[in-house]
Design a protein around this motif. Structure first.
Motif, PDB file in Angstrom:
ATOM      1  N   ALA A   1       0.831  -1.207   0.000  1.00 51.23           N
ATOM      2  CA  ALA A   1       0.000   0.000   0.000  1.00 51.23           C
ATOM      3  C   ALA A   1       0.862   1.252   0.000  1.00 51.23           C
ATOM      4  N   ARG A   2       1.952   1.204   0.730  1.00 52.60           N
ATOM      5  CA  ARG A   2       2.874   2.353   0.769  1.00 52.60           C
ATOM      6  C   ARG A   2       3.433   2.644  -0.621  1.00 52.60           C
ATOM      7  N   GLN A   3       3.834   1.602  -1.335  1.00 47.49           N
ATOM      8  CA  GLN A   3       4.361   1.790  -2.682  1.00 47.49           C
ATOM      9  C   GLN A   3       3.294   2.340  -3.630  1.00 47.49           C
ATOM     10  N   LEU A   4       2.066   1.849  -3.510  1.00 49.03           N
ATOM     11  CA  LEU A   4       0.983   2.335  -4.364  1.00 49.03           C
ATOM     12  C   LEU A   4       0.687   3.804  -4.084  1.00 49.03           C
TER      13      LEU A   4
ATOM     14  N   VAL B   1       2.227 -13.450  -7.780  1.00 49.41           N
ATOM     15  CA  VAL B   1       3.531 -13.214  -7.169  1.00 49.41           C
ATOM     16  C   VAL B   1       3.840 -14.357  -6.207  1.00 49.41           C
ATOM     17  N   HIS B   2       5.044 -14.914  -6.326  1.00 54.69           N
ATOM     18  CA  HIS B   2       5.473 -16.005  -5.459  1.00 54.69           C
ATOM     19  C   HIS B   2       6.719 -15.564  -4.688  1.00 54.69           C
ATOM     20  N   PRO B   3       6.534 -14.905  -3.540  1.00 56.66           N
ATOM     21  CA  PRO B   3       7.701 -14.505  -2.762  1.00 56.66           C
ATOM     22  C   PRO B   3       8.306 -15.688  -2.017  1.00 56.66           C
ATOM     23  N   GLY B   4       9.597 -15.595  -1.769  1.00 57.14           N
ATOM     24  CA  GLY B   4      10.237 -16.490  -0.823  1.00 57.14           C
ATOM     25  C   GLY B   4      10.150 -15.868   0.563  1.00 57.14           C
ATOM     26  N   LEU B   5      11.137 -16.106   1.396  1.00 54.05           N
ATOM     27  CA  LEU B   5      11.146 -15.538   2.742  1.00 54.05           C
ATOM     28  C   LEU B   5      11.360 -14.025   2.669  1.00 54.05           C
ATOM     29  N   LEU B   6      10.521 -13.281   3.381  1.00 48.16           N
ATOM     30  CA  LEU B   6      10.599 -11.825   3.400  1.00 48.16           C
ATOM     31  C   LEU B   6      10.752 -11.329   4.834  1.00 48.16           C
ATOM     32  N   ARG B   7      11.514 -10.262   4.980  1.00 46.03           N
ATOM     33  CA  ARG B   7      11.657  -9.646   6.297  1.00 46.03           C
ATOM     34  C   ARG B   7      10.556  -8.608   6.485  1.00 46.03           C
ATOM     35  N   THR B   8       9.421  -9.069   7.002  1.00 43.67           N
ATOM     36  CA  THR B   8       8.278  -8.190   7.261  1.00 43.67           C
ATOM     37  C   THR B   8       7.770  -8.320   8.690  1.00 43.67           C
ATOM     38  N   GLY B   9       8.429  -9.129   9.513  1.00 40.26           N
ATOM     39  CA  GLY B   9       7.938  -9.364  10.863  1.00 40.26           C
ATOM     40  C   GLY B   9       6.814 -10.371  10.926  1.00 40.26           C
ATOM     41  N   SER B  10       6.655 -11.172   9.885  1.00 42.59           N
ATOM     42  CA  SER B  10       5.544 -12.122   9.832  1.00 42.59           C
ATOM     43  C   SER B  10       5.640 -13.195  10.906  1.00 42.59           C
TER      44      SER B  10
ATOM     45  N   ARG C   1       9.034  -4.230  -5.892  1.00 45.32           N
ATOM     46  CA  ARG C   1       9.078  -5.087  -7.077  1.00 45.32           C
ATOM     47  C   ARG C   1       7.700  -5.674  -7.399  1.00 45.32           C
ATOM     48  N   ILE C   2       6.927  -5.967  -6.373  1.00 44.71           N
ATOM     49  CA  ILE C   2       5.583  -6.500  -6.597  1.00 44.71           C
ATOM     50  C   ILE C   2       4.712  -5.461  -7.295  1.00 44.71           C
ATOM     51  N   VAL C   3       4.730  -4.226  -6.815  1.00 46.35           N
ATOM     52  CA  VAL C   3       3.911  -3.184  -7.426  1.00 46.35           C
ATOM     53  C   VAL C   3       4.364  -2.917  -8.861  1.00 46.35           C
ATOM     54  N   ASP C   4       5.666  -2.910  -9.095  1.00 43.04           N
ATOM     55  CA  ASP C   4       6.163  -2.742 -10.466  1.00 43.04           C
ATOM     56  C   ASP C   4       5.627  -3.841 -11.378  1.00 43.04           C
ATOM     57  N   ALA C   5       5.661  -5.087 -10.907  1.00 40.91           N
ATOM     58  CA  ALA C   5       5.211  -6.209 -11.734  1.00 40.91           C
ATOM     59  C   ALA C   5       3.720  -6.118 -12.023  1.00 40.91           C
TER      60      ALA C   5
ATOM     61  N   LEU D   1       5.774 -13.396 -11.022  1.00 37.05           N
ATOM     62  CA  LEU D   1       6.987 -12.874 -10.399  1.00 37.05           C
ATOM     63  C   LEU D   1       7.368 -13.800  -9.256  1.00 37.05           C
ATOM     64  N   VAL D   2       8.609 -14.276  -9.262  1.00 31.30           N
ATOM     65  CA  VAL D   2       9.151 -15.084  -8.169  1.00 31.30           C
ATOM     66  C   VAL D   2      10.263 -14.274  -7.519  1.00 31.30           C
ATOM     67  N   LEU D   3      10.145 -14.060  -6.212  1.00 28.60           N
ATOM     68  CA  LEU D   3      11.085 -13.209  -5.500  1.00 28.60           C
ATOM     69  C   LEU D   3      12.023 -14.025  -4.617  1.00 28.60           C
TER      70      LEU D   3
END
Length: 337
Positions: free
Chosen positions: A38-41, A197-206, A242-246, A254-256
């Motif tokens: 949302a921030r990127q959008l 979109v298929h992300p791998g591990l992300l540093r988001t505090g999940s 990168r997700i918003v760009d894609a 998109l695979v991250l």
């Protein structure tokens, strides 16, 4: 007549056209990856609507977006498991701002061996991740077809191969991946961009909001360590960009993260070998244990073994900082009703 013999044309000004900012809706937008998307959008000039189940969490997210971007998002309490509620969300958003971009991001993560969890965890994952995404897509597509808009579905590398101790999540994300590919094929001719979109591990505090079963301290330890490891995980803000760009570029897929792309390639070329390697990795994961209670990350505790605790603390340091930036520091609503 003019001196050239041609009729003189009187140019009258055209009536002013109504211009509006593109409208973007993010489900699961109150924290984590959804909030960073949302921030990127918002930074790209979109009028953003955040949808999630927790009203207080949404208000905190809106305050963060105002601080980050100077824009005031709309917030809507909505449970994506309820298709009627999603239908009303799309109707009201379209009536207010139009509907140009929709990101289906709402989800839940359950971590633990199958022996320590039950069918309920699979049902919860399918309800929130797959049916929530399905409801969002089905209710958004009629509006996006009119606007020539974009639909983004957040899958996972866990949906591209079965990940031990993440099977409810993997099963639901696999269904999201199939849905995204099929919708892209069916709606491309209609002018709607559908990106999976298929992300791998992300540093988001999940890891703070994930649900852990079995030996909850040990399960939380390995998950937090890997999710925060710099070489294995990606910064959440970079991933959101990168997700918003894609999505805006109408990419099909998109695979991250390099690790996720390597896992996808290995499974595609040698699925049997990849499955055997997963079995070896599973031996290093905690054995089933605990008292049968599923706990969120903030209450799971730390691993009992000193080395495991050190690994958890090392790996989760970056993730802890990410949690503070993405509204993950307070307990969120549990999935089970």
């Amino acid at each position: 007549m003019t001196g050239t013999g041609r009729p003189h044309r009187i140019h009258q000004p055209r009536p002013p056209e109504r211009h509006r900012a593109p409208s973007a809706l993010v489900t699961g937008g109150s924290r984590g990856l959804g909030l960073l998307i949302a921030r990127q959008l918002a930074r790209r000039g979109c009028a953003v609507t955040l949808a999630a189940r927790d009203a207080e969490e949404l208000e905190r997210a809106a305050a963060l977006l105002r601080e980050w971007t100077g824009t005031a998002p709309h917030v809507v309490v909505c449970d994506v498991r309820d298709r009627a509620a999603v239908r009303e969300l799309m109707r009201t958003t379209h009536a207010r701002d139009g509907l140009d971009v929709v990101i289906a991001n709402a989800g839940v993560i359950q971590v633990g061996p199958v022996a320590a969890i039950g069918a309920e965890e699979f049902d919860d994952a399918l309800d929130v991740i797959f049916r929530g995404t399905l409801h969002t897509a089905l209710e958004a597509l009629p509006y996006l077809r009119r606007s020539g808009g974009r639909l983004g579905l957040i899958g996972s590398v866990g949906g591209l191969l079965g990940v031990p101790h993440l099977l409810p999540y993997s099963c639901a994300k696999a269904a999201v991946g199939a849905l995204g590919e099929g919708l892209h094929a069916e709606y491309r001719a209609a002018g709607v961009g559908v990106t999976t979109v298929h992300p791998g591990l992300l540093r988001t505090g999940s890891d703070r909001q994930a649900e852990f079963g079995g030996d909850t301290g040990a399960e939380s330890g390995w998950f937090s360590a890997l999710a925060g490891a710099p070489l294995l995980s990606m910064d959440g803000e970079r991933a959101a960009r990168r997700i918003v760009d894609a999505v805006l570029r109408r990419r099909a897929r998109l695979v991250l993260t390099p690790a996720a792309r390597a896992a996808q390639l290995g499974h595609g070329v040698a699925p049997g070998l990849t499955t055997r390697l997963s079995a070896l990795a599973a031996r290093a994961l905690p054995e089933p244990g605990g008292d049968g209670t599923v706990r969120q990350g903030h209450e799971a505790g730390k691993p009992a073994h000193p080395l495991a605790r050190r690994l958890r603390d090392w790996g989760s340091a970056l993730n802890d900082r990410a949690a503070a930036r993405s509204n993950q520091t307070r307990p969120g609503p549990r999935t089970s009703s």
